[in-house]
Write a protein that holds these residues in place. Structure first.
Motif, short mmCIF file in Angstrom:
data_model
loop_
_atom_site.label_atom_id
_atom_site.label_comp_id
_atom_site.label_asym_id
_atom_site.label_seq_id
_atom_site.Cartn_x
_atom_site.Cartn_y
_atom_site.Cartn_z
N ALA A 97 0.84 -1.20 0.00
CA ALA A 97 0.00 0.00 0.00
C ALA A 97 0.87 1.25 0.00
CB ALA A 97 -0.91 0.00 1.22
N MET A 100 2.34 1.93 -3.42
CA MET A 100 1.37 2.47 -4.38
C MET A 100 1.02 3.91 -4.05
SD MET A 100 -1.26 -0.60 -5.27
CE MET A 100 -2.29 0.36 -6.37
N LEU A 101 0.82 4.16 -2.76
CA LEU A 101 0.49 5.52 -2.32
C LEU A 101 1.55 6.50 -2.78
CD1 LEU A 101 -0.69 5.63 1.39
CD2 LEU A 101 -1.63 6.82 -0.57
N GLY A 104 1.64 7.07 -6.60
CA GLY A 104 0.55 7.91 -7.09
C GLY A 104 0.64 9.34 -6.61
N ILE A 108 0.83 12.94 -8.76
CA ILE A 108 -0.33 13.85 -8.71
C ILE A 108 0.06 15.20 -8.14
CG2 ILE A 108 -2.47 14.29 -7.48
CD1 ILE A 108 -3.49 11.96 -8.28
N ALA A 112 0.22 18.73 -10.09
CA ALA A 112 -0.70 19.81 -9.72
C ALA A 112 0.07 21.05 -9.29
CB ALA A 112 -1.62 19.35 -8.59
N TRP A 113 1.19 20.87 -8.61
CA TRP A 113 1.91 22.02 -8.09
C TRP A 113 2.80 22.69 -9.13
CZ3 TRP A 113 3.62 19.41 -2.85
CH2 TRP A 113 2.49 19.29 -2.03
N VAL B 32 -7.12 14.44 -0.91
CA VAL B 32 -6.03 14.72 -1.86
C VAL B 32 -6.53 15.66 -2.95
CG1 VAL B 32 -4.44 13.71 -3.54
CG2 VAL B 32 -4.92 12.51 -1.41
N ILE B 36 -5.15 19.56 -3.96
CA ILE B 36 -4.64 20.14 -5.19
C ILE B 36 -5.63 21.17 -5.73
CG2 ILE B 36 -3.13 18.24 -5.83
CD1 ILE B 36 -5.18 17.07 -7.53
N PRO B 327 -6.97 18.79 -15.73
CA PRO B 327 -5.63 18.24 -15.95
C PRO B 327 -4.85 18.01 -14.65
CG PRO B 327 -6.07 20.09 -17.40
CD PRO B 327 -7.20 20.04 -16.43
N ALA B 328 -5.25 18.68 -13.58
CA ALA B 328 -4.51 18.50 -12.33
C ALA B 328 -4.74 17.11 -11.75
CB ALA B 328 -4.91 19.56 -11.31
N THR B 330 -4.70 13.63 -12.44
CA THR B 330 -4.29 12.65 -13.44
C THR B 330 -4.77 11.26 -13.06
OG1 THR B 330 -2.22 12.36 -12.29
CG2 THR B 330 -2.23 13.93 -14.12
N ASP B 332 -3.15 8.97 -12.06
CA ASP B 332 -2.44 8.45 -10.88
C ASP B 332 -3.30 8.51 -9.63
OD1 ASP B 332 0.50 8.18 -11.96
OD2 ASP B 332 -0.33 10.03 -12.75
N MET B 333 -4.39 9.29 -9.70
CA MET B 333 -5.33 9.32 -8.58
C MET B 333 -5.82 7.90 -8.28
SD MET B 333 -6.47 11.80 -6.80
CE MET B 333 -7.06 11.27 -5.23
N VAL B 335 -4.21 5.17 -8.66
CA VAL B 335 -3.15 4.44 -7.95
C VAL B 335 -3.20 4.80 -6.47
CG1 VAL B 335 -0.68 4.04 -7.80
CG2 VAL B 335 -1.74 4.40 -10.02
N VAL B 336 -3.42 6.10 -6.18
CA VAL B 336 -3.52 6.52 -4.78
C VAL B 336 -4.71 5.83 -4.11
CG1 VAL B 336 -3.92 8.48 -3.25
CG2 VAL B 336 -2.47 8.75 -5.26
N GLY B 338 -6.15 3.10 -4.96
CA GLY B 338 -5.81 1.68 -4.81
C GLY B 338 -4.93 1.46 -3.59
N GLY B 339 -3.93 2.32 -3.44
CA GLY B 339 -3.02 2.20 -2.29
C GLY B 339 -3.76 2.34 -0.98
N VAL B 340 -4.63 3.35 -0.89
CA VAL B 340 -5.36 3.57 0.37
C VAL B 340 -6.31 2.40 0.64
CG1 VAL B 340 -6.77 5.17 1.69
CG2 VAL B 340 -5.19 6.05 0.01
N LEU B 343 -4.33 -0.37 2.01
CA LEU B 343 -3.95 -0.08 3.39
C LEU B 343 -5.14 -0.32 4.33
CD1 LEU B 343 -1.65 1.10 5.16
CD2 LEU B 343 -2.74 3.31 4.90
#
Lengths: 324, 366
Positions: A97, A100-101, A104, A108, A112-113, B32, B36, B327-328, B330, B332-333, B335-336, B338-340, B343
């Motif tokens: 986890a 992956m966190l 990602g 992101i 964004a920044w 998250v 952003i 566009p902000a 992506t 990859d959200m 993936v985040v 999925g990771g959470v 967990l």
């Protein structure tokens, strides 16, 4: 002379490529020695690389970047500790986890920044760790024939985190072997019930180990982004956390052998880069991928007991349940 | 603190706990999005519209779902045997190589023969690559988790080598094989259903989706209705008891890992034979890891896996649409998220079980 110069250059890049491995390997060693398996080394390094690059770019100070990298990595370590120690969750699942966190989140947030496809701004000047020239490097290079050159190329001229990483190896070896804290920590990885019976907190020691693990991963990640490269690139750890894990297994969970394993794996990487497109006499062109695959392959063979034997800490991966 | 196992009614255990952890994961992901500078509600609306708002969107959603069904089932089968297979990526990669070789070498055969053979080749490749770590654990004592991690990297470097030096398309700058013959690929769903009078927009959804549905049923029958499945579950629950009952844990470890690898090979069938029509670098794109989230969320049951795979299909397709508008945010959200989910549903299971226990019986469970 030429051969020695080439040798020195390859050895120099081997050390540079070993530093992140070394940090992550020491990190994994601390955690696993205390009985907490950590396959999230990769994610923590990646998060640290990102955080350090962001803060170094904003503040213009590489050291502030290092602080941020360590902080980010320790936060992830605490998440792992919370799941693995407090809630006795599956440590492997938690590590996956975290990987992956980190993969990602860094892309992101970076996107964004800064809007550069996940990259952070290029670091320049004081925002990047410069090379430290050790005393007498230039003099020795001109005065002493071969050894002077090696001293200047190989030993001198690395960034501050590289020397910190070497210091971490020494400290790890001494603390684990010679101090009361180290003895207790190793005991927690072998037989937590005994430590508990002695009235010492198993959870406390394990959290301590996990935090040290975070600090070291933070150092490794920062080295990648703020010293080796001039900024963060998406997925820049590229499996280094897993090679470090391989190095820990290879070293049988001992600090000094882990140093040699990391130098060996870093050296293989350096040789692979050097051999790109070069035909060796008698062998022909060696596929770079074959050399890159070696650490993974060697680990599988070692784990299968075909070379040497690996003996992990007995309680590694097992959550501790206090008897009632 | 929480030493006593938390007793929950069965429905709460199988449905409520995963739902609560997924809800919590989505809430964290919402944070998250706020971080952003976007609105989570607006993002959710865009995501759902992108995934389910049109026939085309649904087609794409189901195409992603196909991948997640295969990788989710792969992880689930290993779970039942008490094994943690993180090698889905590697197994799918090797399956992709096998499928590509079959499609390229057996091209003279008619499609009716070639396609099933290539699918079998993919399954065999995945099975072989899952079997080896299983064999190493069963006979040499090396842990499946570590070996499958190493095998992922070995498979990745092997593909680079093969695509660059051996089976790559001559003259191509990209590491890829030549395109397969037209009769060596799977039929897209819109072409498959056209003769039945159903017109669908062109999407990557192809007949591998039907194969995935069949795999769901087959895995259900295997795990819960067959002798082998019983043996697998027994070994997973208690290897020593299984050994006393005359089941060989070593044999089951190898068999379960081979089945798991074969299922991961389904990812290659969908991607390589169904969509790309050639072997590409990194076609597995992290689907193997998301499969872990799918299996954990679905509690290893094929029905749960199907639902979780659908959720991730929605997230993937919706995420792609969302990233056009915002566009902000992506891809990859996903993936985040999925990771959470991994967990929360996997490692922090105890926390959420306690939360649910408190929810059901306020005051008493704490």
């Amino acid at each position: 002379m030429d051969a020695i110069a080439t040798f020195a250059v390859v050895l120099d890049s081997a050390i540079r490529l070993s530093v992140p491995l070394l940090c992550a390997a020491m990190a994994g060693l601390w955690s696993e020695r205390a009985g907490v398996v950590d396959i999230g080394l990769e994610g923590k390094m990646l998060m640290a690389a990102f955080a350090s690059a962001v803060i170094a770019a904003q503040s213009g100070s590489a050291w502030a970047g290092l602080g941020a990298g360590i902080l980010a990595s320790v936060m992830l370590s605490l998440v792992h500790g919370f799941a693995a120690i407090t809630w006795r969750g599956n440590q492997i699942v938690s590590g996956v986890a975290i990987n992956m966190l980190a993969a990602g989140l860094t892309v992101i947030l970076g996107n964004a920044w800064f809007g550069q496809g996940g990259r952070t701004p290029t670091l320049e000047g004081a925002a990047r760790f410069g090379d430290v020239t050790l005393p007498f490097a230039q003099t020795l290079r001109t005065e002493v024939p071969e050894l002077g050159l090696i001293y200047d190329e190989v030993i001198s001229g690395h960034a501050a985190p590289a020397y910190l990483a070497l210091l971490a190896v020494v400290l790890t070896a001494v603390v684990l072997k010679r101090t009361r804290f180290g003895l207790r920590l190793r005991a927690v990885g072998e037989n937590p019930a005994a430590v508990d019976t002695a009235g010492i907190s198993v959870a406390g020691l394990r959290y301590g180990a996990v935090i040290i693990c975070g600090v070291l991963c933070g150092l490794g990640g920062t080295y990648l982004a703020v010293s080796q490269s001039a900024g963060f690139l998406p997925h820049m750890t590229a499996g280094k956390g897993f090679i470090a894990l391989a190095a820990v297994i290879f070293a049988n969970w001992r600090p000094w052998p882990a140093l040699w394993a990391c130098l060996l794996f870093g050296g293989l990487d350096a040789v692979a880069i050097r051999l790109q497109g070069v035909a060796l006499p008698g062998i022909g062109q060696v596929p770079v991928q074959a050399i890159q695959a070696l650490p993974y392959l060697m680990t599988v063979i070692l784990l299968a007991g075909f070379i040497g034997k690996s003996t992990p800490p007995k309680a590694a991966g097992l959550p501790y349940v206090k008897e009632r | 603190m929480s030493a006593a196992p938390i007793e929950l009614p069965r429905w709460a255990d199988t449905a409520l706990v995963p739902l609560v952890s997924v809800a919590a994961a989505l809430a964290v992901s919402g944070l998250v999005v706020i971080g952003i500078g976007e609105s989570p509600l607006e993002a959710t609306a865009l995501l759902l519209r992108g995934a389910l708002g049109s026939a085309e969107g649904i087609g794409f959603t189901l195409y992603y779902t196909t991948n997640f069904i295969f990788t989710g089932l792969a992880v689930a089968v290993a779970f039942h045997a008490g094994l943690f297979n993180i090698g889905g990526e590697g197994q799918a990669t090797i399956a992709g190589i096998f499928a590509a070789l079959a499609c390229l070498w057996l091209a003279p055969l008619p499609g009716l023969l070639l396609v099933p053979l290539a699918v079998l080749a993919a399954a065999a490749g995945g099975a072989l690559y899952g079997f080896i770590p299983g064999w190493l654990q069963a006979t040499r004592g090396s842990h499946v988790v570590i070996t499958t991690i190493m095998f992922n990297f070995l498979a990745a470097t092997l593909t680079v080598y093969l695509l660059v030096e051996v089976i790559g398309k001559p003259g191509s700058m990209q590491p890829e094989t030549p395109e397969f013959a037209a009769h060596a690929v799977l039929t897209p769903m819109h072409k498959l259903l056209a003769p039945l009078g159903i017109t669908l927009p062109a999407t990557p959804l192809n007949s591998a989706f039907l194969l995935a549905l069949a795999a769901l049923v087959a895995v259900w029958a295997l795990i819960f209705r067959s002798r082998l499945g019983y043996a697998i579950r027994t070994v997973g629950a208690n290897p020593r008891a299984a050994a006393y009952a005359g089941i060989s844990p070593a044999r089951i470890t190898m068999v379960a890992m081979a089945i798991s690898g074969a299922l991961a090979g389904g990812l290659a069938v969908n991607e390589v034979m169904g969509v790309q029509h050639r072997l590409l670098l990194d076609f597995t794109a992290g689907y193997g890891f998301v499969g872990i989230a799918v299996a954990l969320m679905g509690r290893g049951h094929p029905v749960g896996v199907a639902l979780a795979a659908l959720l991730f299909g929605v997230l993937y397709q919706g995420g792609a649409e969302l990233s056009f508008d915002k566009p902000a945010i992506t891809r990859d959200m996903v993936v985040v998220i999925g990771g959470v989910i991994i967990l929360f549903a996997g490692a922090l299971d105890g926390l959420f079980r306690r939360a649910v226990a408190v929810l059901l019986r306020p005051g008493r469970a704490a």
